[in-house]
Design an enzyme around this catalytic site. Structure first.
Site, PDB file in Angstrom:
ATOM      1  N   ALA A 114       1.156  -1.318  -0.276  1.00  0.00           N
ATOM      2  CA  ALA A 114       0.167   0.233   0.253  1.00  0.00           C
ATOM      3  C   ALA A 114       0.796   0.876  -0.238  1.00  0.00           C
ATOM      4  O   ALA A 114       1.777   1.279   0.307  1.00  0.00           O
ATOM      5  CB  ALA A 114      -0.833  -0.099   1.525  1.00  0.00           C
ATOM      6  N   CYS A 115       0.422   1.937  -0.465  1.00  0.00           N
ATOM      7  CA  CYS A 115       1.060   3.248  -1.175  1.00  0.00           C
ATOM      8  C   CYS A 115       1.488   3.974   0.541  1.00  0.00           C
ATOM      9  O   CYS A 115       0.147   4.451   0.969  1.00  0.00           O
ATOM     10  CB  CYS A 115       0.791   4.144  -2.179  1.00  0.00           C
ATOM     11  SG  CYS A 115       1.273   6.144  -2.325  1.00  0.00           S
TER      12      CYS A 115
END
Lengths: 138, 93, 116, 138, 93, 116
Positions: free
Chosen positions: A83-84
């Protein structure tokens, strides 16, 4: 490019579960790619897509549990799910490390997802035969 | 099979501005895969110019459109994977 | 060949445009060739005189001005979209090039993507 | 209806912070309503709007902290802030009670927000002079 | 001041399908408040029929449109609150 | 006077329509008068023969069929939107009434709302 030779994909998901169809479509695509002998290099969650990595999502028992189904897929095929970090922090998704750094009361990242920067996306983009994006409808 | 320049993956309803943007960037050797709400383009009788049009079977069935797919090839996820590898480039609208 | 990041949403009402710009900056930071295309309502990024103090967001004008410095190759704006939103060439920064968003443009890039 | 007499509002927010402008617009509206002598009966978070009640949202330090700013406003003016339970559970927002019931590892609801059913919205709708909706752009 | 039947609060870009739906349901004694991305309707020269058009000053300024507001009354949040109480009904598009 | 809940998004690609239906059911459960209007791409809720097993969602056909039973007064469909999406009257359930979504229709309701 011969599509019978094994290839690899980076999948980017930008739509949240229970808000868009993106996580379902992406999982069906990923399973079909694996079944055809291709590899999924990594799955990158961006924007609202980061909610797919929430450990606290609790859908009604008669609906598919997309975060759980995705986590199972990632573990089974040893695919990194990332996940960014910028998207995640703004939207309230944190791992233990970010919990400590920002002195928050809890963490809510579901294993085996991890949190990292956009560099992971750039790398996937360079290494994979194809990078595919799964957006919401609006 | 002809060359496939760009594979356009279109998941937006025909009323969404990006649906029109996609049509505006279609080339003669391109193909479209309609997925999710994009399959409603089959019901709204959108013109896809000369591009080859595919539609994801499961999304077509979900929306009750299995009877409106004359000029369209229905594909499953596996065939869609194959199309993404045939194309020189893929764009998800 | 380069990546084309496409922005078709206006600033401030949503975050997708900012997240697209972050993607472009990241590619540039890793020395990957990247250009930006503004199309549809996205061309409203290019209007001058944005004063965002009342909505408590940072103006995107400065971010965009930094794009060439950070190594983003071309900043393209779709001609018809600019006309539709009344953005005339004098309003466009020197670094912005008017173009026609069509298949020929797309063919110049190895990849094209939206942020959401 | 004379708009100088005091009136009351129910505000429904369906757009998430850092994804839509809805929480900012709604807060500016709410402050203006209070300043004009009106009351906010309650704020109801629905759909993606429930993310406004996350305790884990951590925006960059030079950006407004919408969940915190909203929580401060609610406390200051003693306005109930309610997140729809069905929207919240599907999207990974839970309080201590739901954490226990579903045996989750954490809870992430920010005080003074609470979680309750759509009945809260129906009641606000009946009692308030006006119910206003704050949606995302898409 | 005339009667105000419906106050339409419009926050969508002119390309969004809901922008058109709003225009289709406008009555002669209605008013519109353009907010957020809805203020781009001033730049795109949309026709608002005979409805009174207001636009939220802060959103107009943010989008660099302070110069394009001829037939439009700019309102602040406080005036917007007043409009919601004058109207018989309010709809947020 | 009643509330009009408006659905302008098609099923399955997003959750807004389902959440709109939940709002309508809640009002009805509290004996508040409520009707539904399908407009734009939202009319695709009304097509028959939806088979959703491949996308792992429940069909919305049944939900909608339950609406009159749960006390939702009228189910309205915008005529022009139905034409645009090729939904002909024989495909519409008996409980669905074709209408023209305009100011006169809106005037019959004290409130109107979308779910998102």
């Amino acid at each position: 490019m011969n599509n019978l030779d094994p290839h690899s994909f980076t999948l980017v998901i930008t739509g949240a579960p229970y808000s868009t169809q993106a996580p379902q479509t992406a999982l069906s695509f990923a399973k079909a790619a694996i079944a055809a002998g291709h590899a999924i290099d990594r799955v990158f969650l961006y924007g609202d897509g980061i909610h797919l990595a929430s450990a606290l999502v609790t859908p009604p028992s008669d609906e598919p549990h997309w975060p759980k189904n995705w986590a199972t897929f990632l573990e089974e095929h040893e695919v990194p799910g990332v996940a960014c970090i910028a998207s995640a922090l703004r939207r309230g998704l944190v791992d233990d490390k970010e919990q400590k750094r920002y002195e928050l009361d809890a963490s809510n990242l579901r294993a085996p997802f991890t949190i990292a920067g956009l560099g992971e996306w750039v790398e996937g983009n360079i290494k994979s035969s194809r990078t595919l994006y799964f957006h919401g409808d609006r | 099979m002809n060359e496939l320049h760009t594979l356009h993956i279109l998941n937006k309803t025909p009323d969404h501005p990006r649906f029109g943007e996609c049509l505006g960037m279609l080339g003669p050797d391109d193909a479209i895969v309609l997925i999710e709400n994009g399959v409603l383009g089959l019901a709204a009788a959108e013109g896809f110019h000369s591009a080859r049009v595919y539609a994801l079977r499961d999304d077509v069935a979900a929306r009750g459109l299995s009877g409106s797919t004359q000029a369209t090839s229905l594909v499953d996820y596996s065939e869609w994977v194959g199309l993404t590898l045939q194309a020189e480039r893929v764009i998800s609208w | 060949m380069a990546m084309l990041i496409i922005i078709d949403q206006p600033p401030y009402g949503g975050w997708t445009g900012r997240e697209a710009l972050d993607m472009a900056f990241s590619l540039a930071a890793f020395d990957q060739p990247v250009s930006l295309l503004f199309i549809g309502a996205g061309v409203n990024w290019l209007r001058t005189g944005q004063n965002t103090s009342g909505i408590e967001q940072k103006s995107v004008e400065k971010n965009l001005a930094a794009a060439p410095v950070f190594g983003i190759e071309d900043i393209l704006a779709d001609r018809i979209s600019c006309e539709r939103y009344g953005i005339a060439p004098p309003e466009l920064a020197d670094s912005v090039v008017l173009t026609d968003a069509n298949a020929e443009l797309l063919a110049q890039y190895s990849q094209a993507a939206f942020a959401g």
